[in-house]
Scaffold this motif. Sequence first.
Motif, mmCIF file in Angstrom:
data_model
loop_
_atom_site.group_PDB
_atom_site.id
_atom_site.type_symbol
_atom_site.label_atom_id
_atom_site.label_comp_id
_atom_site.label_asym_id
_atom_site.label_seq_id
_atom_site.Cartn_x
_atom_site.Cartn_y
_atom_site.Cartn_z
ATOM 1 N N ALA A 30 0.791 -1.240 0.000
ATOM 2 C CA ALA A 30 0.000 0.000 0.000
ATOM 3 C C ALA A 30 0.815 1.277 0.000
ATOM 4 C CB ALA A 30 -0.943 0.008 1.199
ATOM 5 N N ALA A 31 2.142 1.210 0.031
ATOM 6 C CA ALA A 31 2.953 2.429 0.060
ATOM 7 C C ALA A 31 2.574 3.369 -1.092
ATOM 8 C CB ALA A 31 4.429 2.060 -0.028
ATOM 9 N N PRO A 32 2.601 4.682 -0.810
ATOM 10 C CA PRO A 32 2.953 5.368 0.435
ATOM 11 C C PRO A 32 1.813 5.297 1.447
ATOM 12 C CG PRO A 32 2.377 6.987 -1.238
ATOM 13 C CD PRO A 32 2.358 5.647 -1.919
ATOM 14 N N LEU A 33 2.165 4.929 2.684
ATOM 15 C CA LEU A 33 1.165 4.562 3.682
ATOM 16 C C LEU A 33 1.428 5.266 5.007
ATOM 17 C CD1 LEU A 33 -1.193 2.564 4.409
ATOM 18 C CD2 LEU A 33 0.593 0.968 5.159
ATOM 19 N N TYR A 34 0.358 5.842 5.596
ATOM 20 C CA TYR A 34 0.407 6.325 6.966
ATOM 21 C C TYR A 34 -0.075 5.197 7.882
ATOM 22 C CZ TYR A 34 1.188 11.295 5.921
ATOM 23 O OH TYR A 34 1.729 12.498 5.524
ATOM 24 N N LEU A 35 0.789 4.754 8.799
ATOM 25 C CA LEU A 35 0.395 3.777 9.801
ATOM 26 C C LEU A 35 -0.286 4.518 10.942
ATOM 27 C CD1 LEU A 35 3.684 1.646 10.046
ATOM 28 C CD2 LEU A 35 1.722 1.259 8.548
ATOM 29 N N LYS A 36 -1.578 4.273 11.133
ATOM 30 C CA LYS A 36 -2.333 4.941 12.186
ATOM 31 C C LYS A 36 -2.444 4.023 13.397
ATOM 32 C CE LYS A 36 -5.887 7.461 11.362
ATOM 33 N NZ LYS A 36 -7.211 7.967 10.951
ATOM 34 N N PHE A 37 -2.019 4.534 14.541
ATOM 35 C CA PHE A 37 -2.032 3.735 15.761
ATOM 36 C C PHE A 37 -3.278 4.070 16.563
ATOM 37 C CE2 PHE A 37 2.699 4.512 15.100
ATOM 38 C CZ PHE A 37 2.847 3.389 14.307
ATOM 39 N N GLY A 38 -4.366 3.387 16.214
ATOM 40 C CA GLY A 38 -5.624 3.574 16.907
ATOM 41 C C GLY A 38 -5.709 2.677 18.122
ATOM 42 N N LEU A 39 -6.916 2.495 18.627
ATOM 43 C CA LEU A 39 -7.077 1.748 19.874
ATOM 44 C C LEU A 39 -8.455 1.094 19.905
ATOM 45 C CD1 LEU A 39 -5.383 1.267 22.436
ATOM 46 C CD2 LEU A 39 -6.594 3.192 23.472
ATOM 47 N N SER A 40 -8.481 -0.227 19.964
ATOM 48 C CA SER A 40 -9.748 -0.930 20.127
ATOM 49 C C SER A 40 -10.102 -1.014 21.610
ATOM 50 C CB SER A 40 -9.657 -2.329 19.513
ATOM 51 O OG SER A 40 -8.728 -3.118 20.220
ATOM 52 N N LYS A 41 -11.353 -1.407 21.888
ATOM 53 C CA LYS A 41 -11.840 -1.543 23.267
ATOM 54 C C LYS A 41 -11.616 -0.270 24.077
ATOM 55 C CE LYS A 41 -12.810 -5.717 22.146
ATOM 56 N NZ LYS A 41 -14.180 -5.990 21.682
ATOM 57 N N ALA A 42 -11.867 0.865 23.440
ATOM 58 C CA ALA A 42 -11.708 2.160 24.104
ATOM 59 C C ALA A 42 -13.016 2.930 23.995
ATOM 60 C CB ALA A 42 -10.581 2.960 23.459
ATOM 61 N N PRO A 43 -13.340 3.752 24.992
ATOM 62 C CA PRO A 43 -14.596 4.515 24.933
ATOM 63 C C PRO A 43 -14.565 5.567 23.837
ATOM 64 C CG PRO A 43 -13.257 5.220 26.791
ATOM 65 C CD PRO A 43 -12.585 4.012 26.222
ATOM 66 N N GLY A 44 -15.720 5.832 23.234
ATOM 67 C CA GLY A 44 -15.814 6.911 22.262
ATOM 68 C C GLY A 44 -15.644 8.267 22.948
ATOM 69 N N ILE A 45 -14.917 9.184 22.311
ATOM 70 C CA ILE A 45 -14.670 10.490 22.941
ATOM 71 C C ILE A 45 -15.062 11.655 22.027
ATOM 72 C CG2 ILE A 45 -12.879 9.703 24.533
ATOM 73 C CD1 ILE A 45 -10.791 10.679 22.531
ATOM 74 N N PRO A 70 -18.126 14.037 20.392
ATOM 75 C CA PRO A 70 -17.270 15.219 20.436
ATOM 76 C C PRO A 70 -16.677 15.404 21.827
ATOM 77 C CG PRO A 70 -19.568 15.875 20.508
ATOM 78 C CD PRO A 70 -19.557 14.388 20.329
ATOM 79 N N TYR A 71 -15.388 15.726 21.876
ATOM 80 C CA TYR A 71 -14.646 15.750 23.135
ATOM 81 C C TYR A 71 -14.968 16.992 23.960
ATOM 82 C CZ TYR A 71 -10.906 16.274 26.479
ATOM 83 O OH TYR A 71 -10.211 16.461 27.642
ATOM 84 N N GLY A 72 -14.980 16.792 25.280
ATOM 85 C CA GLY A 72 -15.072 17.873 26.251
ATOM 86 C C GLY A 72 -14.416 17.428 27.540
ATOM 87 N N ALA A 73 -14.349 18.339 28.515
ATOM 88 C CA ALA A 73 -13.655 18.043 29.770
ATOM 89 C C ALA A 73 -14.267 16.859 30.510
ATOM 90 C CB ALA A 73 -13.656 19.287 30.659
ATOM 91 N N HIS A 74 -15.552 16.561 30.250
ATOM 92 C CA HIS A 74 -16.181 15.424 30.918
ATOM 93 C C HIS A 74 -15.585 14.092 30.476
ATOM 94 C CE1 HIS A 74 -18.100 15.935 27.083
ATOM 95 N NE2 HIS A 74 -18.884 14.895 27.220
ATOM 96 N N LEU A 75 -14.813 14.112 29.382
ATOM 97 C CA LEU A 75 -14.177 12.904 28.866
ATOM 98 C C LEU A 75 -12.654 12.961 29.014
ATOM 99 C CD1 LEU A 75 -16.286 12.641 25.593
ATOM 100 C CD2 LEU A 75 -16.511 11.190 27.620
ATOM 101 N N ARG A 76 -12.185 13.864 29.870
ATOM 102 C CA ARG A 76 -10.752 14.144 29.970
ATOM 103 C C ARG A 76 -9.929 12.897 30.292
ATOM 104 N NH1 ARG A 76 -7.185 15.534 34.160
ATOM 105 N NH2 ARG A 76 -5.432 16.873 33.483
ATOM 106 N N ASP A 77 -10.299 12.156 31.313
ATOM 107 C CA ASP A 77 -9.497 11.002 31.717
ATOM 108 C C ASP A 77 -9.373 9.987 30.584
ATOM 109 O OD1 ASP A 77 -9.131 12.140 34.184
ATOM 110 O OD2 ASP A 77 -10.609 10.876 35.222
ATOM 111 N N ALA A 78 -10.490 9.717 29.913
ATOM 112 C CA ALA A 78 -10.448 8.754 28.810
ATOM 113 C C ALA A 78 -9.578 9.261 27.671
ATOM 114 C CB ALA A 78 -11.861 8.475 28.301
ATOM 115 N N ALA A 79 -9.668 10.554 27.356
ATOM 116 C CA ALA A 79 -8.878 11.121 26.258
ATOM 117 C C ALA A 79 -7.383 11.034 26.542
ATOM 118 C CB ALA A 79 -9.288 12.565 26.010
ATOM 119 N N LEU A 80 -6.993 11.331 27.774
ATOM 120 C CA LEU A 80 -5.569 11.308 28.113
ATOM 121 C C LEU A 80 -5.047 9.878 28.210
ATOM 122 C CD1 LEU A 80 -5.268 14.205 30.728
ATOM 123 C CD2 LEU A 80 -5.178 14.293 28.234
ATOM 124 N N ASP A 81 -5.828 8.998 28.809
ATOM 125 C CA ASP A 81 -5.394 7.602 28.929
ATOM 126 C C ASP A 81 -5.255 6.948 27.558
ATOM 127 O OD1 ASP A 81 -5.339 7.799 31.674
ATOM 128 O OD2 ASP A 81 -7.266 6.798 31.991
#
Length: 327
Positions: free
Chosen positions: A256-271, A273-284
């Motif tokens: 697939a080159a040229p390719l951006y390898l995106k390091f996502g995360l499964s089994k994680a809460p949706g964040i 649209p983000y706000g301070a109420h989701l701060r801990d999840a966003a940082l973790d």
Amino acid sequence: MTDTSAPFLTPAGPRRPGERALTALGLAAPADNPADSSPHVFPDGGSWRTEIPSVEGPEALAIVLKESSRLDVPVHRVSQGSGVWMLSDAEITDMAEACAERDIELCLFTGPRGTWDTGGSTRTASGGAGLRARGHDALAGCVEDALRAAELGVHCLLVADEGVLWTLHRLRERGLLPAETTLKVSALIGPVNPASVGVYERLGADSVNVPSDLTPAHFTEIRRVSGVPIDLYIEAPDDLGGYVRMYEAAELIRRAAPLYLKFGLSKAPGIYPYGAHLRDAALDTARERVRRGRLVLDLLARHGADGGMSPLGSRLPGPLNRFSLKD
């Protein structure tokens, strides 16, 4: 006691996972077909770059920068998913300046989208129009976001609508957006066949995020018609399938080159649209995405397949095919 495993794990050049051990048992995989390899590279000669997605504000960005230094994870791009409109001018400026100091591309999402507005069709079984911009007002909001972000020093914009993409490309061609602005297509509307990838490229895309369930053969098919950079979640969030494709990373780069390898995360809460109420999840989750990146890079190194990365600071896609703007 003699360690008999080392000879089977120490690379003597690029190798497939478990290759020598399986060969010893008569279970060798077929040789690679050179015709399957992508003929394209980034203009700097690299085959792959890295991206940390879902970096939702200055605090999350600070975590990514700290962890990338601690774990020695090279980062070419960070992207945000909630949208320009969910950030203050001060927050955007902070993020732009922090990325500029590290020569990292910052990519922010543009404007209103169908999943968050009053359109009920997105909540039906069919999903309706999904993330696309519904009506003139939503299109205008995306344009407003793009212009505002550019004025605050952001040079990459993430889009989830073909009309928004074409509009921003036209603005860029007319000088109303800076010429160095790059446009990135979201995974949530990503194309799944060679013809559609070519259409997005011609509409102005500088990188195209394709769904993470495409097979290696699909990438070879795409590369026969288009050299536009592809963005791919090596680990996808659950709403994009939750796929974990770490062991395929080397083969995906080859195909697939040229390719951006995106390091996502499964089994994680949706964040979003983000706000301070989701701060801990966003940082973790920001911290863990960088660690996942380190795991992928270590795996590539163990397989002797970690060469060909673009130099840090590289961001431009090279010459691409576009539709005519004469009409």
